[in-house]
Design an enzyme around this catalytic site. Sequence first.
Site, PDB file in Angstrom:
ATOM      1  N   LYS A   1       0.790  -1.235  -0.113  1.00 50.38           N
ATOM      2  CA  LYS A   1       0.186  -0.099   0.027  1.00 50.38           C
ATOM      3  C   LYS A   1       0.834   1.098  -0.069  1.00 50.38           C
ATOM      4  O   LYS A   1       0.779   2.245  -0.763  1.00 50.38           O
ATOM      5  CB  LYS A   1      -0.929   0.074   1.060  1.00 50.38           C
ATOM      6  CG  LYS A   1      -1.970  -0.994   1.378  1.00 50.38           C
ATOM      7  CD  LYS A   1      -3.247  -0.785   2.280  1.00 50.38           C
ATOM      8  CE  LYS A   1      -2.470  -0.726   3.449  1.00 50.38           C
ATOM      9  NZ  LYS A   1      -1.832  -1.802   4.084  1.00 50.38           N
TER      10      LYS A   1
ATOM     11  N   THR B   1       3.812   1.539  -1.221  1.00 48.41           N
ATOM     12  CA  THR B   1       4.539   1.549  -2.530  1.00 48.41           C
ATOM     13  C   THR B   1       3.543   2.399  -3.603  1.00 48.41           C
ATOM     14  O   THR B   1       3.996   3.162  -4.297  1.00 48.41           O
ATOM     15  CB  THR B   1       5.022   0.283  -2.765  1.00 48.41           C
ATOM     16  OG1 THR B   1       5.892  -0.427  -1.760  1.00 48.41           O
ATOM     17  CG2 THR B   1       5.902   0.266  -4.092  1.00 48.41           C
TER      18      THR B   1
ATOM     19  N   ARG C   1       2.236   7.376   7.401  1.00 44.98           N
ATOM     20  CA  ARG C   1       2.633   7.297   8.904  1.00 44.98           C
ATOM     21  C   ARG C   1       4.005   7.205   8.969  1.00 44.98           C
ATOM     22  O   ARG C   1       4.711   6.774   8.047  1.00 44.98           O
ATOM     23  CB  ARG C   1       1.874   5.788   9.496  1.00 44.98           C
ATOM     24  CG  ARG C   1       0.459   6.104   9.618  1.00 44.98           C
ATOM     25  CD  ARG C   1      -0.166   4.681  10.051  1.00 44.98           C
ATOM     26  NE  ARG C   1      -0.078   3.548   9.029  1.00 44.98           N
ATOM     27  CZ  ARG C   1      -0.363   2.433   9.203  1.00 44.98           C
ATOM     28  NH1 ARG C   1      -0.716   1.846  10.447  1.00 44.98           N
ATOM     29  NH2 ARG C   1      -0.244   1.427   8.174  1.00 44.98           N
TER      30      ARG C   1
ATOM     31  N   LYS D   1       9.631  -6.698   9.972  1.00 42.32           N
ATOM     32  CA  LYS D   1       8.841  -6.158   8.894  1.00 42.32           C
ATOM     33  C   LYS D   1       9.891  -5.167   8.120  1.00 42.32           C
ATOM     34  O   LYS D   1       9.483  -5.029   6.749  1.00 42.32           O
ATOM     35  CB  LYS D   1       7.621  -5.351   9.413  1.00 42.32           C
ATOM     36  CG  LYS D   1       6.699  -4.754   8.013  1.00 42.32           C
ATOM     37  CD  LYS D   1       5.550  -4.242   8.794  1.00 42.32           C
ATOM     38  CE  LYS D   1       4.816  -3.568   7.649  1.00 42.32           C
ATOM     39  NZ  LYS D   1       5.305  -2.324   6.828  1.00 42.32           N
TER      40      LYS D   1
ATOM     41  N   ALA E   1      -2.284   0.162  14.488  1.00 42.17           N
ATOM     42  CA  ALA E   1      -3.294  -0.050  13.228  1.00 42.17           C
ATOM     43  C   ALA E   1      -4.384  -1.196  13.804  1.00 42.17           C
ATOM     44  O   ALA E   1      -5.569  -1.444  13.206  1.00 42.17           O
ATOM     45  CB  ALA E   1      -2.805  -0.504  11.923  1.00 42.17           C
TER      46      ALA E   1
ATOM     47  N   PHE F   1      -3.536  -1.719   7.071  1.00 44.80           N
ATOM     48  CA  PHE F   1      -3.932  -3.321   6.914  1.00 44.80           C
ATOM     49  C   PHE F   1      -5.092  -3.117   5.759  1.00 44.80           C
ATOM     50  O   PHE F   1      -4.883  -2.360   4.926  1.00 44.80           O
ATOM     51  CB  PHE F   1      -4.500  -3.929   8.287  1.00 44.80           C
ATOM     52  CG  PHE F   1      -3.455  -3.906   9.301  1.00 44.80           C
ATOM     53  CD1 PHE F   1      -2.092  -4.298   8.887  1.00 44.80           C
ATOM     54  CD2 PHE F   1      -3.626  -3.671  10.749  1.00 44.80           C
ATOM     55  CE1 PHE F   1      -1.318  -4.474   9.749  1.00 44.80           C
ATOM     56  CE2 PHE F   1      -2.877  -4.109  11.644  1.00 44.80           C
ATOM     57  CZ  PHE F   1      -1.542  -4.419  11.202  1.00 44.80           C
TER      58      PHE F   1
ATOM     59  N   PHE G   1       4.176  -8.387  -9.678  1.00 41.47           N
ATOM     60  CA  PHE G   1       5.226  -8.545  -9.348  1.00 41.47           C
ATOM     61  C   PHE G   1       5.740  -9.399 -10.525  1.00 41.47           C
ATOM     62  O   PHE G   1       5.028  -9.791 -11.299  1.00 41.47           O
ATOM     63  CB  PHE G   1       5.175  -9.845  -8.130  1.00 41.47           C
ATOM     64  CG  PHE G   1       4.885  -9.280  -6.845  1.00 41.47           C
ATOM     65  CD1 PHE G   1       4.553  -7.956  -6.772  1.00 41.47           C
ATOM     66  CD2 PHE G   1       4.672  -9.958  -5.795  1.00 41.47           C
ATOM     67  CE1 PHE G   1       4.283  -7.214  -5.542  1.00 41.47           C
ATOM     68  CE2 PHE G   1       4.303  -9.550  -4.556  1.00 41.47           C
ATOM     69  CZ  PHE G   1       3.981  -7.977  -4.390  1.00 41.47           C
TER      70      PHE G   1
ATOM     71  N   TRP H   1       6.886  -0.073  -8.770  1.00 41.69           N
ATOM     72  CA  TRP H   1       8.228  -0.772  -8.185  1.00 41.69           C
ATOM     73  C   TRP H   1       9.309  -0.763  -8.924  1.00 41.69           C
ATOM     74  O   TRP H   1      10.519  -0.511  -8.475  1.00 41.69           O
ATOM     75  CB  TRP H   1       7.671  -2.084  -7.393  1.00 41.69           C
ATOM     76  CG  TRP H   1       8.639  -2.633  -6.653  1.00 41.69           C
ATOM     77  CD1 TRP H   1       9.271  -2.436  -5.432  1.00 41.69           C
ATOM     78  CD2 TRP H   1       9.787  -3.690  -7.057  1.00 41.69           C
ATOM     79  NE1 TRP H   1      10.011  -3.127  -4.988  1.00 41.69           N
ATOM     80  CE2 TRP H   1      10.623  -3.912  -5.993  1.00 41.69           C
ATOM     81  CE3 TRP H   1       9.873  -4.297  -8.192  1.00 41.69           C
ATOM     82  CZ2 TRP H   1      11.626  -4.897  -6.103  1.00 41.69           C
ATOM     83  CZ3 TRP H   1      11.073  -5.371  -8.380  1.00 41.69           C
ATOM     84  CH2 TRP H   1      11.953  -5.598  -7.354  1.00 41.69           C
TER      85      TRP H   1
END
Length: 831
Positions: free
Chosen positions: A282, A284, A306, A317, A536, A567, A655, A684
């Site tokens: 999200k 990205t 954030r 993460k 979150a 999320f 991807f 990306w």
Amino acid sequence: IVNEILRLNEDPNVQGLALDLPESLYSSKVLNAVKPEKDVDGVSDVNLGRLVRGDDYDCLIPPTVCAVMELLEDLGGKTVLLVGAGGAVGAALQCVLQREGAATLSCHWKAPQLQSKFQHADVVVLGSTKPDDVPVSWIKPGTTIISCSHDLLSEKHNYGQQNNCAAENTVGSLAIAMRMQNMVKNTERWIQSQHYRKWDLRCLKLQPLTPVPSDIEISRAQSPKAVDVLAKEIGLLTDEIEIYGQTKAKVRLSLLERLKDQPDGKYVLVAGITPTPLGEGKSTVTIGLVQALTAHLNINSFACLRQPSQGPTFGVKGGAAGGGYAQVFPMEEFNLHLTGDIHAITAANNLLAAAIDARILHENTQSDKALYSRLVPVVNGMRGFSAIQLARLRRLGINKTDPGTLTEEEISKFVRLDIDPSTITWQRVVDTNDRFLRKITVGQANTEKGFVRQAQFDIAVASEIMAILALTTSLQDMKERLGKMVVANDKKGEPVTAEDLGVTGALAVLMKDAIKPTLMQTLEGTPVFVHAGPFANIAHGNSSVLADKIALKLVGEKGFVVTEAGFGADIGMEKFFNIKCRASGLVPSVVVLVATVRALKMHGGGPNVTAGAPLKKEYTEENLQLVADGCCNLQKQIQITQLFGVPVVVALNVFKTDSPAEVDLVCEIAKQSGAFDAVPCNHWSAGGRGAVKLAQAVEKAANQKNSFKYLYSLELPIVEKIRIIAQKVYGAQDIELSPTAQSQIDRYTRQGFGNLPICMAKTHLSLSHQPERKGVPTGFILPISDVRASIGAGFIYPLVGTMSTMPGLPTRPCFYDIDLDPVTEQVKGLF
């Protein structure tokens, strides 16, 4: 003099500076100390350069020059002699006279052949007093003579003294009037600068490589703009930013007042389907979208993100700056400390925690009289209440201001909070994943006299103060929210607040800088606000209202502000609409729903996806059946969005292992399921260029009819609001309240908190409360184990099952790969 000029340069209440000094002090150093935009005398090198270049709008002409030109008419073909007119004014005079068609000569009083030059001049401008050894007879009859002031810049005149020149015009009073006119022009320009103006943004060029390097290598390969340059490009004034290093700056809230009449831009929320533990990109997508809008479609746009917690960064993460060629950078600045907001929250949170335990100790060990004498001490022979103590007296119904007039009963009510230790909900925090702090014992030292109790630490971003930072709309609003925070109940069952503990003002002081959003940039040089990062799960998981409000003003009516919800849409988006939009009053224009083929295959029955473990072949090879089966989750999240009446665009984050057939299938099903559009995105690997089609779809969707509505009325009972979310959003058959949850709901209703919105604390890995249930679970009963309240933040949060507020470190945390080069001081290993 220079120091005083520099001080006035930075004073936002001063829009212009006029110099009135002895002639000997008019050095280049003094003249050029004045900021060009405040130089009403027009004598700085920058102003003179603009004048020579012909940029009349950007420069002010020196008042003496204006006065001379007012006195002269029809200069075409005439010869003008400037005598004794040097420096800035002399240069400006020559420039302006030549522009009007005059032939100009300039010389000093001792110049050879001065008499001859006088004889050939139609106009003589005397820049300084005529020496006695230069006779008036040198000037031919009929010549227009203009005498400038004795002090060229200060406009001082000795009006009793004559220069022995016939028909002399003195510019003194007229020059003073012209200076006043310059002051008016300068103030008009300042007023115009306070309003919105179109961005003059220089975007940075990307040169994507194949294969795509690591995030930190990409970040290092790009050279950022200085943050003050970026701030100026997007219309921020010098006094509206506080610079932290070269690449980040705090933005002051005064901007909201300056641009209060500016229409807002379009408001875009990036949400997602139920993710895998790896996340679906999200952040990205958010960055890729604004890079596409601004760097490739020339549309003003802002990303609002954030701030990441240190816990996940060093845990499992990693960072949260986006990835690939769609990042906020420098990523190490973004992910490590930033401008210290989380540290400020930690300090404020723990100050309040210390105040709670200290107050219990003092009340347990002192009489009413002793407490009173210490809470209201004698200072310089006088005893007086502080402002926060007077406010407490008023809440208690004691309308007295003289400490000597309180009765024993009133003193007892004032000094005793009577906190019930078993009801304390306020925990200490630290911004590290430290599982051994999940349950602790405090008060074991002998000095605490045996007042031992069990407590815990939460991660700093789970603090209610973080949620308040994200939802507040002003400094005053933040102070009020901080004061309302309920930390425990007293022994009568009434709430005890931070205001009762007298700590509100101190908390606000610790948070005074944290309330300002931090300005950074994307890899393509477009602006980003990084501000707040509430947990979150137990909070609402969105960046700050203030960052969004400021960004919406800065982008202008045709611009876009893109922010992100934590999320899946069932958690982050629902909370964004029902909590954040209520607090801000802002109306969303579009939802961008992020999906990946990987996540859809998981929802279609694919094997478990585990962070750190290689993906199974089902995720790296084409499997159309798995994708089709998993699209049920995407369809459900689209339906959730439609509950709020907002157009939705699906962004398929592509991807390299996704096949064209899989991509086409997802986009087709999304559009058939009610999405306005569905677009494959390659940001990306390609940066903003890879999200141009998404940007175009978002722009079109933002022009659609918007019938935004909240999911429930705040007037409904707490239980009904929980049930609506469980049934309409999660798809539950019903809810089941534990006795503890029911008791808490009854208490909050009795205490007057029943009209607050609901912030569900639930796993993000499933639409249900069971992480292993993928796809679209149905027919389940949602268990509510407990219900808690963040009264300052302004929401009730039911706990669905068990919910940890302190993550733990894995066996091999990210910090194994993070290092610092002692020579270059560069951070390595962040991702």
